[in-house]
Design an enzyme around this catalytic site. Structure first.
Site, mmCIF file in Angstrom:
data_model
loop_
_atom_site.group_PDB
_atom_site.id
_atom_site.type_symbol
_atom_site.label_atom_id
_atom_site.label_comp_id
_atom_site.label_asym_id
_atom_site.label_seq_id
_atom_site.Cartn_x
_atom_site.Cartn_y
_atom_site.Cartn_z
ATOM 1 N N HIS A 12 56.972 44.681 49.874
ATOM 2 C CA HIS A 12 55.668 44.388 50.472
ATOM 3 C C HIS A 12 55.124 45.573 51.249
ATOM 4 O O HIS A 12 53.926 45.791 51.311
ATOM 5 C CB HIS A 12 55.785 43.170 51.393
ATOM 6 C CG HIS A 12 55.864 41.902 50.623
ATOM 7 N ND1 HIS A 12 56.751 40.915 50.925
ATOM 8 C CD2 HIS A 12 55.167 41.472 49.562
ATOM 9 C CE1 HIS A 12 56.599 39.921 50.065
ATOM 10 N NE2 HIS A 12 55.644 40.237 49.240
ATOM 11 N N GLU A 47 55.967 58.518 18.786
ATOM 12 C CA GLU A 47 56.519 59.434 19.796
ATOM 13 C C GLU A 47 57.740 60.192 19.289
ATOM 14 O O GLU A 47 58.357 60.949 20.026
ATOM 15 C CB GLU A 47 56.839 58.681 21.096
ATOM 16 C CG GLU A 47 57.719 57.469 20.947
ATOM 17 C CD GLU A 47 57.926 56.719 22.257
ATOM 18 O OE1 GLU A 47 57.576 57.222 23.332
ATOM 19 O OE2 GLU A 47 58.445 55.586 22.183
ATOM 20 N N ASP A 54 56.920 61.659 24.964
ATOM 21 C CA ASP A 54 58.109 61.820 24.132
ATOM 22 C C ASP A 54 57.820 62.625 22.878
ATOM 23 O O ASP A 54 58.694 63.346 22.397
ATOM 24 C CB ASP A 54 58.683 60.446 23.760
ATOM 25 C CG ASP A 54 59.548 59.897 24.883
ATOM 26 O OD1 ASP A 54 60.361 60.675 25.413
ATOM 27 O OD2 ASP A 54 59.387 58.719 25.241
HETATM 28 C C1 PEP Z 1 55.273 58.472 25.991
HETATM 29 O O1 PEP Z 1 56.403 58.773 25.623
HETATM 30 O O2 PEP Z 1 54.289 59.216 25.891
HETATM 31 C C2 PEP Z 1 55.036 57.158 26.610
HETATM 32 C C3 PEP Z 1 53.833 56.726 26.833
HETATM 33 O O3 PEP Z 1 56.101 56.436 27.013
HETATM 34 P P1 PEP Z 1 57.075 56.824 28.224
HETATM 35 O O4 PEP Z 1 56.419 57.874 29.047
HETATM 36 O O5 PEP Z 1 57.300 55.556 28.943
HETATM 37 O O6 PEP Z 1 58.296 57.315 27.507
HETATM 38 MG MG MG Z 2 57.944 57.318 25.394
#
Ligand code: PEP
Ligand code: MG
Length: 589
Positions: free
Chosen positions: A198, A440, A464
């Site tokens: 909180h 990704e 990623d």
């Molecule tokens: C990414 O990989 O761009 C994505 C949006 O997921 P995260 O950052 O949670 O891996």
């Molecule tokens: Mg990702």
């Protein structure tokens, strides 16, 4: 070394509330709360001891009522937390049990209360529900308030602090936080606490930077030390060097600029001046953050990173708990869409009860969809919760880290099975939801034409995609200079995905960090993105950038971009072409 030959110290914690503040530390006293002594109470003084306890509770109650009454309308949410505290003060488990303990064990009120609180804390900590688990903090806050009154210790009156300071405390209760005078208190750091506490909710409401869970803040930091609190990254710098100060002042200025933008035009649609509308959505990690996305003008939730509900706990959440959380977000956002990403655990978000041993290369290991396909029971529980929540609004489902069509088909098979099981049981759900995959992993880009036949949308996860394409560990600062979203390799991949999507009549979204930078927007518009999603604070500035552009220009511009051979050249091209817009105050770093 800093000016005084004292080394700079960097502490890290949890970013409770974003923003940066720089100033002198003010340590909040916890006298009367930390050290409790046990002493015997003779039979004839028991009643007096019980009365002393009751008086301390009454005083705590009066203090809370005063704070609630003085809490302005806009902080109604924090005030309701204080009301919870009032209820807790009267709770049988706490109040009567303490009176009983004094009576039966002939001990002083402080000791009795401490003992009762310890057992109540254990009960709450063992609760399945993450929200209830977090309420341990409320119990501790309430008992601290009573203990202060019992000890007669003067509570630090945060409201009365007459210097411009940054509070450093073992913990700050919601009540204390709501007393913060914004003209004096620049921000705070606490040893305890977490992102969904909180206290951090209030800090976000107040829009002051806060870092919590620093662990050793009150040991490392002394009164009057110069400190920097970066609530965005969750770091605290003690005795900053001149260079660090310069860096952070620049970052602070950038953040303040963005905040000004937040106030202006964030609720207006992101429409280019030749009439193309780009939905700009928010990424969230916890259900409560949906409000931040709304406040910043989000057109929906483009990425709900659900794994945060699975972390820092011994057991996984059950279907009912997940369903309730998803339902809340979906209902609040309806009719706007909510893209719920299925579990992306492991990698850098290892789960406490994961049965697999420590991986040598976690980012390349049993992460995300790989984990879910290995643990269909865990996956099915989540899918059922999502399908049920889908009957309350506009839900899309997103599978992370898909690297082959086989994985996608298997994920869809389990999704169908989950829907069938709900149907069989007669539980209300919605099977008719859009399905997408995160693009990704480079192999997904290559196989996008095959997978486009299986899904309704792609969402490009550039965080990623860059990591895996360039073999750069996202977490490794030594290779961060190679992390360049404008590299032609990335731009070509986005183009390939977008073209495949158009050919197959499906949409392409982007939810990686690349989408949240105004510099990238002319390129992303030119590449044909259908929706962008980002951290909520970035929404207004991106919307503003879209409104400064023309889709027709961007479609021409992308042809030039695709001829570039390096990230540096691409960057220069964007700067040369859109420098006028980007140098406007609201876009400057
Ligand atoms: C990414 O990989 O761009 C994505 C949006 O997921 P995260 O950052 O949670 O891996
Ligand atoms: Mg990702």
């Amino acid at each position: 070394m800093s000016n005084n030959n004292i080394s700079e110290i960097r502490l890290s914690g949890i970013g409770g509330s974003p923003g940066i503040c720089i100033g002198k530390a003010y340590l909040v006293d916890r006298e009367g709360v930390e050290v409790i002594e046990k002493y015997h109470i003779g039979k004839k003084y028991l009643q007096r001891e019980k009365n002393r306890f009751k008086a301390a509770v009454k005083k705590a109650m009066d203090e809370l009522h005063v704070i609630i009454e003085n809490t302005p309308e806009i902080y109604r949410q924090p005030a309701s937390i204080l009301e919870t505290h009032v209820v807790l003060l009267k709770d049988k488990m706490l109040y009567e049990k303490t009176v009983e303990t004094i009576e039966e064990e002939h001990v002083n009120a402080e000791w009795a209360l401490r003992k009762v609180v310890a057992s109540v804390k254990t009960i709450f900590r063992n609760m399945e529900d993450a929200y209830l688990k977090e309420r341990v903090t409320d119990i501790v806050n309430v008992s601290d308030r009573i203990l202060r009154n019992l000890a007669g210790a003067k509570q630090v009156d945060i409201e009365k602090i007459d210097k411009r300071v940054i509070l450093v405390a073992n913990d700050l209760s919601p009540a204390e936080t709501s007393q913060i005078n914004l003209e004096r208190i620049k921000g705070f750091v606490t040893d305890r606490g977490g992102r969904s506490s909180h206290t951090s909710i209030i800090a976000r409401t107040l829009e002051i930077p806060a870092v919590q869970g620093v662990d050793s803040a009150t040991i490392t930091i002394a009164n009057d030390d110069l400190i920097i609190v970066d609530g965005t990254s969750g770091s605290v710098i003690v005795h900053p060097t001149k260079q660090t100060l310069v860096d952070f002042k620049a970052r602070k200025a950038k953040y303040e600029t963005h905040k000004v933008v937040l106030l202006k035009g964030s609720q207006l649609p992101a429409e280019t001046f030749d009439g193309f509308h780009m939905p700009v959505m928010g990424n969230i990690e916890l259900p409560d953050e949906v409000f931040s996305a709304i406040d910043h003008g989000g057109d929906g939730i483009g990425l709900y990173r659900t794994e945060f509900q699975y972390l820092s706990r011994r057991t996984f959440p059950g279907e009912e708990e997940l369903f309730e959380k998803y339902k809340d977000v979906v209902k609040v956002m309806a009719p706007k869409p909510v893209i719920i990403r299925t579990l992306d655990i492991n990698g850098d978000k290892a789960v406490a009860n994961s049965s697999n041993s420590i991986e040598r290369n976690p980012a390349l290991g049993l992460r995300a969809i790989r984990y879910c396909l290995r643990h269909p029971d865990v996956f099915t529980t989540q899918l059922r919760a999502i399908l049920r929540a889908a009957s309350f609004g506009n839900v899309r489902i997103l599978f992370p880290m898909i690297s082959s069509n086989d994985e996608l088909c298997e994920a869809k098979r389990i999704l169908n099975q989950a829907a069938d099981s709900l149907e069989k049981k007669g539980v209300a759900f919605n099977r008719d939801i859009e399905i997408g995959i995160l693009i990704e992993v480079p192999s997904a880009v290559v196989m996008a034409d095959v997978m486009a036949k299986e899904v309704d949308f792609f969402s490009i996860g550039t965080n990623d995609l860059i990591q895996y394409s360039f073999a750069i560990d996202r977490e490794n600062r030594h290779v961060s200079h190679l992390y360049r979203p404008l590299h032609p390799a990335i731009i070509r991949m986005i183009k390939q995905v977008s073209d495949v999507a158009v050919d197959n009549g499906i949409k392409t979204f982007m939810c990686g960090e690349m989408a949240g930078d105004p510099l990238h927007i002319p390129i992303l518009l030119g590449l044909g993105m259908d929706e962008l999603s980002m951290n909520p604070q970035a929404i207004p500035v991106v919307k503003r950038m879209v409104r400064s552009l023309s889709i027709q220009d961007n479609q021409m511009f992308i042809k030039k971009v695709l001829k570039q051979t390096s990230a540096t050249d691409t960057m220069k091209l964007v700067q040369d072409t859109y420098g006028d817009i980007l140098s406007e105050k609201v876009f400057v770093e």
